[in-house]
Design a protein around this motif. Structure first.
Motif, short mmCIF file in Angstrom:
data_model
loop_
_atom_site.label_atom_id
_atom_site.label_comp_id
_atom_site.label_asym_id
_atom_site.label_seq_id
_atom_site.Cartn_x
_atom_site.Cartn_y
_atom_site.Cartn_z
N VAL A 102 0.82 -1.21 0.00
CA VAL A 102 0.00 0.00 0.00
C VAL A 102 0.86 1.27 0.00
N LEU A 103 2.10 1.19 0.49
CA LEU A 103 2.99 2.35 0.49
C LEU A 103 3.83 2.44 -0.78
N ASN A 104 3.79 1.41 -1.60
CA ASN A 104 4.66 1.37 -2.78
C ASN A 104 3.90 1.16 -4.08
N GLU A 105 2.58 1.19 -4.02
CA GLU A 105 1.77 0.97 -5.22
C GLU A 105 2.03 2.04 -6.28
N LYS A 106 2.27 3.29 -5.81
CA LYS A 106 2.56 4.39 -6.71
C LYS A 106 3.82 5.10 -6.25
N ASP A 107 4.50 5.72 -7.21
CA ASP A 107 5.66 6.54 -6.86
C ASP A 107 5.15 7.91 -6.43
N ARG A 108 5.29 8.20 -5.14
CA ARG A 108 4.85 9.49 -4.61
C ARG A 108 6.05 10.20 -4.00
N GLU A 109 6.13 11.47 -4.27
CA GLU A 109 7.26 12.24 -3.74
C GLU A 109 6.92 12.71 -2.33
N GLY A 110 7.70 12.25 -1.36
CA GLY A 110 7.47 12.63 0.02
C GLY A 110 8.16 13.93 0.37
N PRO A 111 7.99 14.39 1.60
CA PRO A 111 8.62 15.64 2.01
C PRO A 111 10.14 15.49 2.11
N PRO A 112 10.88 16.55 1.83
CA PRO A 112 12.34 16.49 2.03
C PRO A 112 12.65 16.48 3.52
N LEU A 113 13.82 15.96 3.88
CA LEU A 113 14.23 15.96 5.28
C LEU A 113 14.63 17.37 5.71
N ALA A 114 14.24 17.71 6.92
CA ALA A 114 14.65 19.00 7.49
C ALA A 114 16.16 19.00 7.71
#
Length: 318
Positions: A102-114
């Motif tokens: 469920v976390l890898n079904e699509k390529d989604r761009e997450g937030p950058p690291l602080a």
């Protein structure tokens, strides 16, 4: 005392929450629950390498934020270390969560690291906040303790600390077989860094504890998993079912999710005020005990179990 007040402030301004989690299965589900609460403004998520290996836990957190379209929330790593490392068999779960379908079904761009890490991240986010912040800590207290050392004035910027930790009137979950020389009376988040617990207890911040006394009343049961499976069409229910299915064999409890649920349903909980202290050395290292003239804290002692399970099923059916 019975909590009954509604958690949405009269002003209508959301409660500002910064989450410090340590990458266990239940930490991720606590984050998934937190992000469903409409009256909460999540101002940051910090991942601590206690009950996880850091890189897969950061990756999974980033994917979860992307899944829920919350890439606006700052995400940071911590490199703090405690006195007693979690066993490797516990920490591996972050690798499993990071690879769930469920976390890898699509390529989604997450937030950058602080850019800031650990205590420095807490300092910046609290200093930038327009109002006092609630810290939701579902791992050890190390980051908070070090932040308080860096700036004791930080206490005034903290509304309350919600901490999943400790075991007062029940046995701990530190296994003497895995930790030779320990007597089994401590809970792991406290045992990982008991000196940090002592530092926070020495501060003036309001502390609300959710110890094993209450969290172990809500295990991940086969009935709950079946109810989750019936609503797999909802992404968060699917994620929860996949996550908990990997650990339910071990009588896994919803320690962190229960702690988070207080933000939405305080009326389900019963609290007592207690005076406590922590053992920092010896065979009971990390044990939190009742002690006359100790630090006064609010301790969750009971929860309406079935209502809690119903709340979770409703929250994740979105």
């Amino acid at each position: 005392m019975r909590e009954s007040e509604h958690m949405i402030p009269a002003s209508g301004i959301p409660r500002a929450v910064l989450m410090d989690m340590d990458g266990g299965v239940d930490d991720f589900m606590a984050l998934a629950l937190l992000l469903t609460l409409p009256h909460i403004e999540v101002i940051g998520v910090l991942v601590t390498p206690a009950d996880c290996y850091l890189e897969p836990a950061l990756s999974a957190a980033r994917k979860l934020l992307a899944l829920l379209n919350r890439t606006d929330i700052p995400l940071a790593r911590s490199r703090v270390r405690g006195q007693n490392a979690f066993p490797a068999i516990f920490r591996k779960d972050a690798f499993v969560v990071d690879l769930l379908p469920v976390l890898n079904e699509k390529d989604r761009e997450g937030p950058p690291l602080a850019q800031e890490e650990g205590p420095a991240f807490i300092l910046r986010r609290l200093r930038e906040a327009s109002r006092p912040v609630t810290l939701l800590v579902t791992g050890p207290l190390t980051n908070l303790a070090q932040a308080l050392d860096l700036d004791p004035g930080l206490e005034a910027r903290i509304e309350e600390v919600l901490w999943m930790g400790g075991a007062l009137d029940v046995p701990g979950n530190v296994d003497p077989f895995l930790e030779p020389g320990h007597d089994g009376t401590a809970e792991w988040n406290a045992y990982w860094d008991p000196v940090a617990v002592q530092r926070v207890l020495a501060s003036a911040v309001a502390l609300r504890m959710f110890p094993l006394d209450v969290t172990e009343k809500v295990p991940v049961t086969s009935d709950f998993l079946r109810r989750l499976a019936r609503q797999r069409r909802y992404p968060l229910s699917d994620l929860a079912a996949q996550c908990y299915a990997t650990v339910a064999w071990s009588r896994y409890c919803m320690w962190d999710v229960l702690t988070t649920a207080w933000l939405a349903r305080p009326e389900l909980f019963t609290f007592q005020e207690a005076e406590v202290a922590v053992h920092t050395e010896g065979p009971s290292q990390g044990r939190i005990v009742r002690q006359p003239r100790g630090r006064r804290v609010q301790v969750a002692v009971d929860v309406e179990v079935e209502a809690f399970y119903r709340f979770l099923l409703e929250a994740w059916a979105r």
